[in-house]
Design a protein around this motif. Structure first.
Motif, PDB file in Angstrom:
ATOM      1  N   GLY A  25      35.319  36.142  39.952  1.00 22.12           N
ATOM      2  CA  GLY A  25      34.010  35.833  40.532  1.00 22.12           C
ATOM      3  C   GLY A  25      33.369  34.781  39.637  1.00 22.12           C
ATOM      4  O   GLY A  25      34.027  34.165  38.782  1.00 22.12           O
ATOM      5  N   ILE A  26      32.054  34.596  39.792  1.00 23.75           N
ATOM      6  CA  ILE A  26      31.394  33.586  38.969  1.00 23.75           C
ATOM      7  C   ILE A  26      31.444  33.979  37.483  1.00 23.75           C
ATOM      8  O   ILE A  26      31.604  33.121  36.611  1.00 23.75           O
ATOM      9  CB  ILE A  26      29.944  33.328  39.439  1.00 23.75           C
ATOM     10  CG1 ILE A  26      29.380  32.084  38.768  1.00 23.75           C
ATOM     11  CG2 ILE A  26      29.039  34.530  39.221  1.00 23.75           C
ATOM     12  CD1 ILE A  26      30.130  30.825  39.028  1.00 23.75           C
ATOM     13  N   THR A  27      31.384  35.286  37.191  1.00 30.22           N
ATOM     14  CA  THR A  27      31.393  35.690  35.780  1.00 30.22           C
ATOM     15  C   THR A  27      32.763  35.428  35.149  1.00 30.22           C
ATOM     16  O   THR A  27      32.858  34.823  34.071  1.00 30.22           O
ATOM     17  CB  THR A  27      31.017  37.183  35.643  1.00 30.22           C
ATOM     18  OG1 THR A  27      29.843  37.434  36.414  1.00 30.22           O
ATOM     19  CG2 THR A  27      30.751  37.554  34.209  1.00 30.22           C
ATOM     20  N   GLY A  28      33.824  35.880  35.820  1.00 31.66           N
ATOM     21  CA  GLY A  28      35.170  35.729  35.249  1.00 31.66           C
ATOM     22  C   GLY A  28      35.582  34.266  35.139  1.00 31.66           C
ATOM     23  O   GLY A  28      36.167  33.853  34.122  1.00 31.66           O
ATOM     24  N   THR A  29      35.294  33.466  36.164  1.00 30.14           N
ATOM     25  CA  THR A  29      35.667  32.042  36.063  1.00 30.14           C
ATOM     26  C   THR A  29      34.839  31.379  34.967  1.00 30.14           C
ATOM     27  O   THR A  29      35.339  30.525  34.229  1.00 30.14           O
ATOM     28  CB  THR A  29      35.479  31.300  37.407  1.00 30.14           C
ATOM     29  OG1 THR A  29      34.148  31.499  37.875  1.00 30.14           O
ATOM     30  CG2 THR A  29      36.461  31.782  38.457  1.00 30.14           C
TER      31      THR A  29
END
Ligand SMILES: Cc1cc2nc3c(=O)[nH]c(=O)nc-3n(C[C@H](O)[C@H](O)[C@H](O)COP(=O)(O)OP(=O)(O)OC[C@H]3O[C@@H](n4cnc5c(N)ncnc54)[C@H](O)[C@@H]3O)c2cc1C
Length: 506
Positions: A25-29
């Motif tokens: 998601g935005i956090t992992g990427t």
């Protein structure tokens, strides 16, 4: 042709790295980009696809945190405003623009004065984050006549005046995730979709390739769990209290003449609103709700009929005609990964993020919001580096433009097709060139709308496969583009997506 290091499955993936990131998601990427830009070797995986989870179900705003000020959460508000400025000015000007938002005033003077103070506070927040008025203009008061020019369908009875304020709007949330992932991959991160983490400790991760069913163990010096609402299923002690937020998708014609976003007050509350948000593709999103969710977490949450009815009712009360169920051409719901606390409703739970380290050394980063992803990633990587004693440089992401980013003045001068510039910035030419190269088709065919009333192009679908790791029709229609948000459009677009896959994979 494979121009991407974003690929499905685990074939050829490294088995020994500095950092494994769970979730794209935005956090992992964001974590993958932060870590690889500090010089770490990174394997970042998702059980499904890029932006499969909450990150594609947002309101698509990079917001300044005014709503947190109203709850006296000053540090959360300031952090949001700073990160909004970084995204809009430096890292992703190509994917963001200033969005005008109207707050019509129909109640008494006291309420109008309170709203006025809120506007001043929002402006101070913007200034404290040093975001210039060229990026986000100052708020101003409007007369009823001025308001009706911007939103002619508003209910006129009782309309006294209003405020126009500005916040950041994304071209699309899943596009931001894809852009962050591609930037991380360009710097050397291994980004793998269809790779599920079955278990993780601070030094070892067991993965399953969802294409082949093969399992394997990866040795690593650190692990960051960015699995959003699913984070608690991988690590003990992560206590989440998800809440569902639902949006409707309407055609522009349902609210004729609307030129700005509108905040419609929820009857019976003093500072809660349903927002009507015009989108770059000609639709309107209406949202959102806040419903606590108990029990198993679904892969794809569904909006409930009561939520749909509630949103239609609030907006109908603000505008001059009643909206009906058949105005709704799409609806979507997402689950906020909120940390459990003893506060009352989920609407009151803090949106501040948290970085937690498990006994075996897995660093989990949860909470927060899309706007603050960069800061969340920085904090998580700092924690992982410190815990594992990794050799890593300082965080660079506040000054690291994403692929395709450029100052607004440069973007405005580009002569490439406007839709591609809006979605890929300075990479618009790359999108078209690479689609030409793999397909041999004419520009006319590559740039035409792929179906009646569906403005996406074959060029971007082909690029989705060659450069962005799309592996099937769902990846293309539901995440690389957002055609899937309107099921009738999606049905029309399937043949073009199948064609793009055939062309790119031949
Ligand atoms: C309705 C709604 C509206 C919102 N609007 C806004 C907004 O306008 N602006 C804003 O700033 N914020 C907004 N937010 C908040 C923001 O969307 C979220 O905070 C953010 O998207 C969370 O991203 P994430 O990467 O942490 O989680 P996710 O996007 O859910 O990513 C987690 C990923 O982990 C993967 N995963 C799970 N388990 C595993 C496993 N075992 N192995 C491998 N991968 C796994 C999932 O497939 C998923 O892709 C909104 C939230 C909601 C719900």
């Amino acid at each position: 042709m494979t121009a991407t290091r974003i690929t499905p499955g685990l074939a050829g993936a490294p088995t020994d790295v500095d950092l494994v990131v769970i979730g794209l998601g935005i956090t992992g990427t964001g974590v993958a980009l932060d870590a690889v830009s500090r010089g770490l070797s990174v394997l970042a995986v998702d059980a499904h696809d890029l932006a499969f989870g909450t990150s594609r179900w947002s309101s698509k705003l990079v917001h300044g945190g005014l709503r947190y000020l109203a709850k006296f959460q000053f540090s959360v508000a300031h952090e949001s405003a700073v990160e909004r400025g970084i995204i809009m000015e430096r890292t992703a000007p190509h994917l963001t623009h200033a969005m005008p938002m109207l707050l019509p005033q129909t109640s008494g003077r006291v309420h109008t004065a309170i709203t006025g103070y809120g506007m001043v506070a929002g402006d101070l927040l913007k200034r404290s984050a040093r975001t210039p008025s060229g990026v986000l203009p100052r708020p101003r008061r409007l007369s009823a006549a001025e308001i009706l020019q911007l939103a002619p369908a508003l209910r006129r009875g009782g309309l006294r005046s209003g405020y126009l304020s500005w916040d950041g709007q994304l071209e699309d949330d899943a596009r931001l995730v894809t852009n962050v992932a591609r930037t991380a991959a360009e710097l050397g991160a291994h980004v793998r979709t269809r790779a599920r983490v079955l278990s993780a400790s601070g030094t070892e991760v067991e993965l399953r390739d969802e294409l082949t069913g093969e399992t394997r163990t990866v040795r690593t010096r650190s692990v960051i769990n960015a699995a959003g609402v699913w984070a608690g299923s991988l690590v003990p002690g992560v206590d989440l209290r998800p809440s569902r937020g639902t949006h409707l998708v309407l055609r522009q014609e349902s609210i004729p003449g609307l030129q700005v976003a509108v905040a419609c007050p929820i009857p019976g509350t003093s500072n809660r609103y349903v927002m009507v948000l015009p989108q770059p593709d000609g639709t309107l999103y209406v949202g959102l709700t806040d419903e606590a969710v108990d029990g198993d977490i679904p892969d794809v949450p569904e909006p409930s009929e009561p939520e749909i009815g509630f949103l239609l009712d609030v907006v109908s009360a603000a505008f001059s005609h009643q909206l009906h169920r058949n105005d709704v051409v799409g609806a979507y719901a997402g689950l906020r990964p909120l940390l459990h606390s003893n506060e009352g409703s989920t609407a009151d739970l803090s949106r501040k993020h948290a970085v937690l380290t498990s006994e075996t050394g897995v660093v989990t980063v949860v909470g927060g919001k899309l706007t603050t992803y960069r800061r969340m990633a920085e904090d998580a990587v700092d924690a992982a580096v410190a815990r594992a004693g990794l050799q890593a440089g300082p965080c660079r992401t506040h000054d690291l433009p994403l692929l395709g980013a450029a100052p607004r003045a440069v973007l405005a001068e580009l002569e490439d097709p406007a839709r591609l510039v809006r979605r890929f910035g300075t990479d618009a030419a790359l999108v078209l060139d690479s689609a030409r190269e793999v397909s041999g088709l004419s520009d006319e065919e590559l740039l035409a709308p792929i179906a009646d009333g569906v403005p996406a192009t074959l060029a971007e679908l082909i690029f989705g496969v060659t450069h962005e790791g799309a592996a099937d029709v769902d990846d293309l229609l539901d995440r690389r583009t957002r055609i899937g948000l309107v099921p009738a459009d999606r049905a029309l677009a399937v043949p073009a997506a199948e064609r793009a896959l055939r062309i790119a994979m031949s």
